[in-house]
Design a protein around this motif. Structure first.
Motif, PDB file in Angstrom:
ATOM      1  N   TYR A 161       5.866  -7.383  -5.517  1.00 53.92           N
ATOM      2  CA  TYR A 161       4.878  -7.144  -4.460  1.00 53.92           C
ATOM      3  C   TYR A 161       3.487  -7.553  -4.964  1.00 53.92           C
ATOM      4  O   TYR A 161       2.626  -6.697  -5.201  1.00 53.92           O
ATOM      5  CB  TYR A 161       4.880  -5.668  -4.053  1.00 53.92           C
ATOM      6  CG  TYR A 161       6.246  -5.142  -3.707  1.00 53.92           C
ATOM      7  CD1 TYR A 161       6.848  -5.466  -2.491  1.00 53.92           C
ATOM      8  CD2 TYR A 161       6.953  -4.336  -4.605  1.00 53.92           C
ATOM      9  CE1 TYR A 161       8.108  -4.990  -2.170  1.00 53.92           C
ATOM     10  CE2 TYR A 161       8.218  -3.861  -4.294  1.00 53.92           C
ATOM     11  CZ  TYR A 161       8.784  -4.188  -3.080  1.00 53.92           C
ATOM     12  OH  TYR A 161      10.036  -3.718  -2.768  1.00 53.92           O
ATOM     13  N   PRO A 162       3.264  -8.848  -5.166  1.00 53.20           N
ATOM     14  CA  PRO A 162       2.005  -9.276  -5.781  1.00 53.20           C
ATOM     15  C   PRO A 162       0.768  -8.937  -4.967  1.00 53.20           C
ATOM     16  O   PRO A 162      -0.262  -8.560  -5.528  1.00 53.20           O
ATOM     17  CB  PRO A 162       2.182 -10.791  -5.931  1.00 53.20           C
ATOM     18  CG  PRO A 162       3.252 -11.171  -4.959  1.00 53.20           C
ATOM     19  CD  PRO A 162       4.161  -9.993  -4.885  1.00 53.20           C
ATOM     20  N   GLN A 163       0.844  -9.058  -3.641  1.00 55.32           N
ATOM     21  CA  GLN A 163      -0.341  -8.775  -2.826  1.00 55.32           C
ATOM     22  C   GLN A 163      -0.722  -7.302  -2.914  1.00 55.32           C
ATOM     23  O   GLN A 163      -1.895  -6.951  -3.067  1.00 55.32           O
ATOM     24  CB  GLN A 163      -0.101  -9.171  -1.364  1.00 55.32           C
ATOM     25  CG  GLN A 163      -1.345  -9.022  -0.498  1.00 55.32           C
ATOM     26  CD  GLN A 163      -1.058  -9.172   0.985  1.00 55.32           C
ATOM     27  OE1 GLN A 163       0.081  -9.069   1.428  1.00 55.32           O
ATOM     28  NE2 GLN A 163      -2.097  -9.421   1.769  1.00 55.32           N
ATOM     29  N   THR A 164       0.270  -6.417  -2.835  1.00 52.73           N
ATOM     30  CA  THR A 164      -0.001  -4.986  -2.904  1.00 52.73           C
ATOM     31  C   THR A 164      -0.542  -4.593  -4.270  1.00 52.73           C
ATOM     32  O   THR A 164      -1.486  -3.801  -4.381  1.00 52.73           O
ATOM     33  CB  THR A 164       1.289  -4.199  -2.605  1.00 52.73           C
ATOM     34  OG1 THR A 164       1.797  -4.598  -1.333  1.00 52.73           O
ATOM     35  CG2 THR A 164       1.026  -2.706  -2.593  1.00 52.73           C
ATOM     36  N   ALA A 165       0.047  -5.148  -5.332  1.00 58.09           N
ATOM     37  CA  ALA A 165      -0.420  -4.837  -6.683  1.00 58.09           C
ATOM     38  C   ALA A 165      -1.846  -5.337  -6.900  1.00 58.09           C
ATOM     39  O   ALA A 165      -2.676  -4.646  -7.503  1.00 58.09           O
ATOM     40  CB  ALA A 165       0.525  -5.458  -7.712  1.00 58.09           C
ATOM     41  N   PHE A 166      -2.130  -6.520  -6.397  1.00 58.53           N
ATOM     42  CA  PHE A 166      -3.477  -7.079  -6.534  1.00 58.53           C
ATOM     43  C   PHE A 166      -4.491  -6.200  -5.806  1.00 58.53           C
ATOM     44  O   PHE A 166      -5.560  -5.895  -6.339  1.00 58.53           O
ATOM     45  CB  PHE A 166      -3.501  -8.503  -5.984  1.00 58.53           C
ATOM     46  CG  PHE A 166      -4.857  -9.141  -5.982  1.00 58.53           C
ATOM     47  CD1 PHE A 166      -5.413  -9.613  -7.155  1.00 58.53           C
ATOM     48  CD2 PHE A 166      -5.578  -9.269  -4.803  1.00 58.53           C
ATOM     49  CE1 PHE A 166      -6.681 -10.201  -7.154  1.00 58.53           C
ATOM     50  CE2 PHE A 166      -6.830  -9.856  -4.791  1.00 58.53           C
ATOM     51  CZ  PHE A 166      -7.384 -10.323  -5.985  1.00 58.53           C
ATOM     52  N   ALA A 167      -4.159  -5.784  -4.580  1.00 57.14           N
ATOM     53  CA  ALA A 167      -5.068  -4.922  -3.818  1.00 57.14           C
ATOM     54  C   ALA A 167      -5.239  -3.577  -4.517  1.00 57.14           C
ATOM     55  O   ALA A 167      -6.352  -3.029  -4.576  1.00 57.14           O
ATOM     56  CB  ALA A 167      -4.534  -4.720  -2.401  1.00 57.14           C
ATOM     57  N   GLY A 168      -4.156  -3.033  -5.076  1.00 59.06           N
ATOM     58  CA  GLY A 168      -4.246  -1.748  -5.763  1.00 59.06           C
ATOM     59  C   GLY A 168      -5.152  -1.805  -6.978  1.00 59.06           C
ATOM     60  O   GLY A 168      -5.944  -0.886  -7.231  1.00 59.06           O
ATOM     61  N   LEU A 169      -5.056  -2.893  -7.741  1.00 58.69           N
ATOM     62  CA  LEU A 169      -5.893  -3.015  -8.937  1.00 58.69           C
ATOM     63  C   LEU A 169      -7.356  -3.238  -8.581  1.00 58.69           C
ATOM     64  O   LEU A 169      -8.254  -2.579  -9.120  1.00 58.69           O
ATOM     65  CB  LEU A 169      -5.390  -4.173  -9.804  1.00 58.69           C
ATOM     66  CG  LEU A 169      -6.185  -4.410 -11.089  1.00 58.69           C
ATOM     67  CD1 LEU A 169      -5.880  -3.325 -12.106  1.00 58.69           C
ATOM     68  CD2 LEU A 169      -5.890  -5.779 -11.684  1.00 58.69           C
ATOM     69  N   THR A 170      -7.630  -4.165  -7.645  1.00 58.60           N
ATOM     70  CA  THR A 170      -9.014  -4.538  -7.353  1.00 58.60           C
ATOM     71  C   THR A 170      -9.730  -3.556  -6.430  1.00 58.60           C
ATOM     72  O   THR A 170     -10.949  -3.397  -6.521  1.00 58.60           O
ATOM     73  CB  THR A 170      -9.069  -5.937  -6.714  1.00 58.60           C
ATOM     74  OG1 THR A 170      -8.239  -5.959  -5.536  1.00 58.60           O
ATOM     75  CG2 THR A 170      -8.565  -6.992  -7.690  1.00 58.60           C
ATOM     76  N   LYS A 171      -8.985  -2.896  -5.544  1.00 55.19           N
ATOM     77  CA  LYS A 171      -9.618  -2.006  -4.574  1.00 55.19           C
ATOM     78  C   LYS A 171      -9.619  -0.546  -5.007  1.00 55.19           C
ATOM     79  O   LYS A 171     -10.367   0.262  -4.450  1.00 55.19           O
ATOM     80  CB  LYS A 171      -8.900  -2.104  -3.214  1.00 55.19           C
ATOM     81  CG  LYS A 171      -8.822  -3.495  -2.617  1.00 55.19           C
ATOM     82  CD  LYS A 171     -10.145  -3.959  -2.099  1.00 55.19           C
ATOM     83  CE  LYS A 171      -9.995  -5.270  -1.317  1.00 55.19           C
ATOM     84  NZ  LYS A 171     -11.299  -5.778  -0.864  1.00 55.19           N
ATOM     85  N   SER A 172      -8.771  -0.178  -5.961  1.00 57.59           N
ATOM     86  CA  SER A 172      -8.647   1.231  -6.320  1.00 57.59           C
ATOM     87  C   SER A 172      -8.825   1.467  -7.812  1.00 57.59           C
ATOM     88  O   SER A 172      -9.819   2.035  -8.245  1.00 57.59           O
ATOM     89  CB  SER A 172      -7.280   1.770  -5.857  1.00 57.59           C
ATOM     90  OG  SER A 172      -7.130   3.122  -6.221  1.00 57.59           O
ATOM     91  N   LEU A 173      -7.869   1.021  -8.616  1.00 58.76           N
ATOM     92  CA  LEU A 173      -7.893   1.340 -10.039  1.00 58.76           C
ATOM     93  C   LEU A 173      -9.158   0.821 -10.721  1.00 58.76           C
ATOM     94  O   LEU A 173      -9.778   1.511 -11.532  1.00 58.76           O
ATOM     95  CB  LEU A 173      -6.646   0.758 -10.722  1.00 58.76           C
ATOM     96  CG  LEU A 173      -6.479   1.081 -12.206  1.00 58.76           C
ATOM     97  CD1 LEU A 173      -6.355   2.584 -12.423  1.00 58.76           C
ATOM     98  CD2 LEU A 173      -5.255   0.374 -12.774  1.00 58.76           C
TER      99      LEU A 173
END
Length: 416
Positions: A21-33
């Motif tokens: 799930y590259p899009q979800t992981a990318f959003a999770g890292l850049t928008k949250s973590l």
């Protein structure tokens, strides 16, 4: 240090998720973590050295998983470019080691009036502080943008001509990277769609594509996939973008106000010498892609015609991408504008590059559509500008991936 160790494990968790799930992981890292350690950097001084393990996890775990490629593709040059914001051809994943001191200095300047008031015991002027903080933030942003511009310029100049064009173009083609994945708003991508566009953005060959075109049996490459007319995939790409525009116009106005392939009347063609001279080589019956009643002004139908072009095609390589789009807008106007004016219609060409650049006319139409959606949905205009741009960007990403992975049926005629 325990918090750093926790974030390192979280980066590795996102890396494992990114394989499927590259899009979800990318959003999770850049928008949250990423926001968690940014906060810590803003409130504590002299902690940059502690973030080394996080940077190592990003470089050795997350980025290779995001690309689904080997370590050689997440090398120093790629990591350096990925640190830039998306609007500067990057991924918006800055190096936490080099960012820590800048974040703290900015925070210190922003809170100085509050700090001074607390120490003196005076009353806090909240409104005055708000105005000062806005001015400081704007100045800091302007200074940081100038630094980014100066840092990116030598990278573009040192790159090959093709890579330089790609990086310059990528600065205006990243809406699909900055938008949260959402099935309701149709901003979610499959792993192939996300990864294909990500690898094309950085000049990497997409994974698991054939070596020979199944339609014309020529050598298969990204350039060939985006231009091969055999099998109708180019026509489907055009139709997907037109359908997206149709859907958003129907939401902004009414479904009855929007029609597909509207006929442009040519009843007065022979009676008007000027129109006849401008359209003498055109067919006697022309149709646009979308007709929208009341789009630009009340009582008038706007005709839109879509074109999606590869600015890296052999015929366009020697021209600036902006000039390529402008020339193709002029071609559309030569074909349609005189007839539309004669029929009391307005005409707007919607010209896009395959990776999301838009022509000047398309930009104006997008902003006007956003204003109508903002009124209908009672939302902020700036929010709707981002929404419309993202929807069109996602339509182009999906269409590009289809050109790479779709089956080319020789019995399907190419789109004219």
């Amino acid at each position: 240090q325990p918090k750093i160790a926790e974030w390192v494990e979280n980066v590795k968790l996102f890396a494992r998720a990114a394989r499927r799930y590259p899009q979800t992981a990318f959003a999770g890292l850049t928008k949250s973590l990423q926001m968690e350690w940014t906060y810590l950097q803003r409130v504590l001084p002299d902690i940059s050295a502690f973030f080394g393990p996080i940077e190592d996890a990003i470089t050795t775990n997350f980025l290779p998983a995001l690309l689904a490629g080997g370590m050689d593709e997440a090398d120093e040059a790629f990591r350096k470019l990925s640190c830039f914001p998306v609007r500067y051809a990057g991924l918006g994943i800055p190096n936490p080691v080099s960012e820590a001191d800048r974040q703290y200095e900015t925070s210190l300047e922003m809170t100085e009036p509050v700090h001074r008031t607390l120490r003196s015991g005076a009353d806090l002027d909240a409104i005055g502080y708000g105005k000062i903080s806005v001015r400081l933030l704007q100045a800091k942003k302007k200074s940081h943008d100038a630094t980014l511009e100066a840092s990116l310029k030598p990278i573009v100049e040192a790159a090959t001509q093709a890579a330089g064009r790609r990086m310059t173009r990528s600065r205006s083609c990243g809406a699909w990277l900055t938008t949260m994945p959402d099935t309701i708003n149709s901003t979610d991508l499959t792993k192939e769609e996300f990864r294909d566009s990500l690898r094309i953005r950085y000049g990497l060959r997409p994974l698991n594509i054939p070596s020979t075109c199944d339609g014309c049996h020529q050598n298969f490459s990204v350039g060939h996939a985006l231009q091969c007319k055999t099998g109708g995939l180019i026509g489907q790409r055009h139709n997907d973008v037109a359908a997206e525009w149709h859907d958003m116009c129907a939401n902004a106005l009414t479904k009855g106000a929007v029609t597909d392939e509207p006929l442009i009347p040519s009843n007065n063609l022979d009676r008007n010498p000027q129109v006849n001279a401008q359209t003498q080589d055109q067919p006697r019956e022309l149709r646009g892609d979308i007709g929208v009643y009341g789009f630009w002004r009340r009582g008038t139908t706007a005709i839109f015609d879509v074109r999606v072009t590869d600015t890296d095609a052999a015929t366009n390589r020697g021209r600036d991408p902006d000039k390529v789009l402008r020339r193709q807008e002029d071609e559309k106007k030569t074909k349609y504008l005189a007839l539309c004016r004669e029929a009391q219609l307005s005409f707007t060409p919607l010209v896009y590059s395959v990776d999301g650049m838009e022509g000047a006319e398309a930009t104006a139409a997008r902003k006007h559509l956003a204003s109508k959606l903002a009124y209908v949905w009672n939302c902020k205009y700036s929010q709707m500008c981002g929404f419309v741009k993202a929807r069109l960007s996602f339509a182009l990403v999906r269409a590009t991936s289809r050109c790479l992975r779709g089956t080319r049926d020789k019995n399907i005629r190419p789109h004219s």
